[in-house]
Design a protein around this motif. Structure first.
Motif, PDB file in Angstrom:
ATOM      1  N   THR A 192       9.957   7.290  13.522  1.00  0.00           N
ATOM      2  CA  THR A 192       8.824   6.731  12.803  1.00  0.00           C
ATOM      3  C   THR A 192       9.279   6.169  11.463  1.00  0.00           C
ATOM      4  O   THR A 192      10.014   6.816  10.732  1.00  0.00           O
ATOM      5  N   VAL A 193       8.835   4.954  11.181  1.00  0.00           N
ATOM      6  CA  VAL A 193       9.125   4.298   9.917  1.00  0.00           C
ATOM      7  C   VAL A 193       7.814   4.235   9.155  1.00  0.00           C
ATOM      8  O   VAL A 193       6.923   3.470   9.506  1.00  0.00           O
ATOM      9  N   ASP A 194       7.687   5.075   8.145  1.00  0.00           N
ATOM     10  CA  ASP A 194       6.427   5.163   7.418  1.00  0.00           C
ATOM     11  C   ASP A 194       6.609   4.584   6.016  1.00  0.00           C
ATOM     12  O   ASP A 194       7.189   5.213   5.139  1.00  0.00           O
ATOM     13  N   LEU A 195       6.101   3.377   5.831  1.00  0.00           N
ATOM     14  CA  LEU A 195       6.306   2.671   4.565  1.00  0.00           C
ATOM     15  C   LEU A 195       5.704   3.410   3.388  1.00  0.00           C
ATOM     16  O   LEU A 195       6.250   3.405   2.289  1.00  0.00           O
TER      17      LEU A 195
ATOM     18  N   PHE B 105      -1.034   0.362   2.178  1.00  0.00           N
ATOM     19  CA  PHE B 105      -0.735   0.521   0.759  1.00  0.00           C
ATOM     20  C   PHE B 105      -1.981   0.863  -0.050  1.00  0.00           C
ATOM     21  O   PHE B 105      -1.923   1.656  -0.980  1.00  0.00           O
ATOM     22  N   HIS B 106      -3.101   0.257   0.327  1.00  0.00           N
ATOM     23  CA  HIS B 106      -4.334   0.540  -0.409  1.00  0.00           C
ATOM     24  C   HIS B 106      -4.664   2.019  -0.348  1.00  0.00           C
ATOM     25  O   HIS B 106      -4.961   2.649  -1.349  1.00  0.00           O
ATOM     26  N   SER B 107      -4.585   2.582   0.859  1.00  0.00           N
ATOM     27  CA  SER B 107      -4.958   3.986   1.016  1.00  0.00           C
ATOM     28  C   SER B 107      -3.985   4.907   0.286  1.00  0.00           C
ATOM     29  O   SER B 107      -4.303   6.037  -0.023  1.00  0.00           O
ATOM     30  N   ASN B 109      -2.772   4.353  -2.695  1.00  0.00           N
ATOM     31  CA  ASN B 109      -2.863   4.141  -4.133  1.00  0.00           C
ATOM     32  C   ASN B 109      -1.767   3.233  -4.699  1.00  0.00           C
ATOM     33  O   ASN B 109      -1.364   3.374  -5.848  1.00  0.00           O
ATOM     34  N   PHE B 110      -1.297   2.323  -3.850  1.00  0.00           N
ATOM     35  CA  PHE B 110      -0.406   1.273  -4.333  1.00  0.00           C
ATOM     36  C   PHE B 110      -1.174  -0.036  -4.233  1.00  0.00           C
ATOM     37  O   PHE B 110      -1.952  -0.231  -3.295  1.00  0.00           O
ATOM     38  N   ARG B 111      -0.950  -0.935  -5.171  1.00  0.00           N
ATOM     39  CA  ARG B 111      -1.618  -2.219  -5.080  1.00  0.00           C
ATOM     40  C   ARG B 111      -0.632  -3.348  -5.326  1.00  0.00           C
ATOM     41  O   ARG B 111       0.134  -3.312  -6.280  1.00  0.00           O
ATOM     42  N   ILE B 112      -0.652  -4.309  -4.422  1.00  0.00           N
ATOM     43  CA  ILE B 112       0.222  -5.474  -4.565  1.00  0.00           C
ATOM     44  C   ILE B 112      -0.434  -6.410  -5.564  1.00  0.00           C
ATOM     45  O   ILE B 112      -1.482  -6.992  -5.279  1.00  0.00           O
ATOM     46  N   VAL B 113       0.183  -6.541  -6.734  1.00  0.00           N
ATOM     47  CA  VAL B 113      -0.416  -7.342  -7.806  1.00  0.00           C
ATOM     48  C   VAL B 113       0.211  -8.717  -7.943  1.00  0.00           C
ATOM     49  O   VAL B 113      -0.317  -9.569  -8.677  1.00  0.00           O
ATOM     50  N   ALA B 114       1.327  -8.940  -7.271  1.00  0.00           N
ATOM     51  CA  ALA B 114       1.947 -10.275  -7.328  1.00  0.00           C
ATOM     52  C   ALA B 114       2.950 -10.424  -6.201  1.00  0.00           C
ATOM     53  O   ALA B 114       3.554  -9.450  -5.753  1.00  0.00           O
ATOM     54  N   VAL B 115       3.085 -11.663  -5.729  1.00  0.00           N
ATOM     55  CA  VAL B 115       4.093 -11.994  -4.726  1.00  0.00           C
ATOM     56  C   VAL B 115       4.860 -13.203  -5.235  1.00  0.00           C
ATOM     57  O   VAL B 115       4.256 -14.148  -5.762  1.00  0.00           O
ATOM     58  N   PHE B 116       6.173 -13.162  -5.107  1.00  0.00           N
ATOM     59  CA  PHE B 116       7.018 -14.256  -5.601  1.00  0.00           C
ATOM     60  C   PHE B 116       7.840 -14.853  -4.464  1.00  0.00           C
ATOM     61  O   PHE B 116       8.269 -14.135  -3.558  1.00  0.00           O
ATOM     62  N   ASP B 117       8.041 -16.168  -4.540  1.00  0.00           N
ATOM     63  CA  ASP B 117       8.903 -16.841  -3.576  1.00  0.00           C
ATOM     64  C   ASP B 117       9.504 -18.067  -4.254  1.00  0.00           C
ATOM     65  O   ASP B 117       8.951 -18.571  -5.226  1.00  0.00           O
TER      66      ASP B 117
END
Lengths: 207, 207
Positions: A192-195, B105-107, B109-117
């Motif tokens: 299992t890969v649990d991020l 991620f939401h559950s 308690n992490f939040r993606i606040v920016a994405v870069f490319d």
DNA sequence: GATTGTGAATAGATTCACAGCT
DNA sequence: AGCTGTGAATCTATTCACAATC
């Protein structure tokens, strides 16, 4: 070839890491390497490299080191990846799609031979080299392709039932991306890969 | 709160697993659980649960067990996830995109606040809650958002330089998906997720 | 002279078993 | 009566140090 099946998961992981290093060295044209030099270059432990390798047979030459090409071949055979492994993906959502397109699998001698999803809008569409098939065709698809490995990339709520379908279809190993503690069948290996667990580990060290 | 920083990675992973189990129990309305029952339900070891938990303080009640809600809260605080952690993603390719859309991620308690490319065709387009920004704005983006964690989802060839940019931007922890052995900066924690290594582990056991 | 392969030594993780609480 | 918390015992993994080999 020595093939003890009581190898520890830790040692097995390291074998994969060594293999990755050897491939890298080969692209650089390095043909021989000593444990110490390899440890320095890739931040490993020299005595551990020697112990791990010696456990499977005497691969090195005293006073000289290891033959990169030869060792690589031996390790690939040891892991069973000297031949190509057909693999399937269950779930053509974000993660399933990303994995189907992941170029790394090709280089590692794994090939995605089928992708399954239960969404009628996705079934029949093309993804990488394959056409997405209906999940009901799973057993037939596994039989046709001879796939032994499955990547389970479905939502957590349906992971258990999809896992069971894989077991019933005769799959031998499962790489699971759903963040659940699966009820395991004894004859099927699961990784299992649990991020979220990885992220939590990182969060701990922020304090 | 006890906060030893010499905890082993293995124990730390188990704490995350316990947390996942507790959340699950809570949704089922279970308010108290004994180590033995928890071990049985989730295929863990009862004595190990007790030892792990006792290491951080006495969370249980003798003769009774553990209070699910209370233990959950303690473990979340222990991992530092009682508050939300802003995180960024570098690389809006297949994997980066899948992670940006990953609901887990939401559950957690992490939040993606920016994405870069660095692809001009992607910069400016919308992905999940954010607009993709140019990689050159990384340092500014990190400063603005206060992000401490970065997810590195770029091709292997450019992973090292992107990692360096993250270090320079002041990121403290990196979850790396590139299959390379990064040259590490001492003050930045890195966790590498190498899909090929997982697949190779599974391949070994097929034999 | 250099480097492997390996037994011995050390360190680390897990399990056992029971005293101590509630 | 029942379950936690924990020292002791066991098991596992890693490192050390050097004899064996090229």
């Amino acid at each position: 070839m020595t093939q003890p099946d009581d190898i520890s998961p830790l040692a097995l992981n390291r074998i994969s890491v060594y293999l990755r290093c050897l491939r890298h060295l080969q692209t650089e044209g390095v043909s021989r390497i000593a444990s110490q030099e390899m440890a320095r270059r890739f931040h490993l432990s020299a005595s551990q490299i020697r112990k791990d390798l010696a456990y499977f047979g005497e691969f090195g030459i005293r006073g000289v080191g290891y033959d990169v090409a030869h060792l690589r071949e031996r390790l690939e055979r040891l892991l069973g990846i000297q031949r190509e492994h057909p693999a399937i993906i269950i779930g053509a959502g974000n993660i399933g799609t990303a994995l189907a397109l992941f170029p790394g699998f090709h280089s590692g001698n794994f090939r995605i031979v089928a992708v399954f999803d239960n969404d009628p809008n996705k079934v029949g569409t093309q993804l990488a080299d394959v056409t997405i098939r209906d999940s009901h065709e799973l057993a037939a698809g596994v039989a046709e392709t001879g796939a032994e490995i499955a990547i389970l990339a479905v939502p957590a709520e349906v992971a258990q039932e999809n896992y069971q379908a894989l077991v019933d279809a005769g799959i031998k190993s499962v790489l699971n991306f759903a963040p659940v503690q699966l009820e395991l069948a004894p004859e099927v290996r699961v990784k299992t890969v649990d991020l979220l667990i990885f992220m939590e580990e990182l969060a701990y060290f922020l304090q």
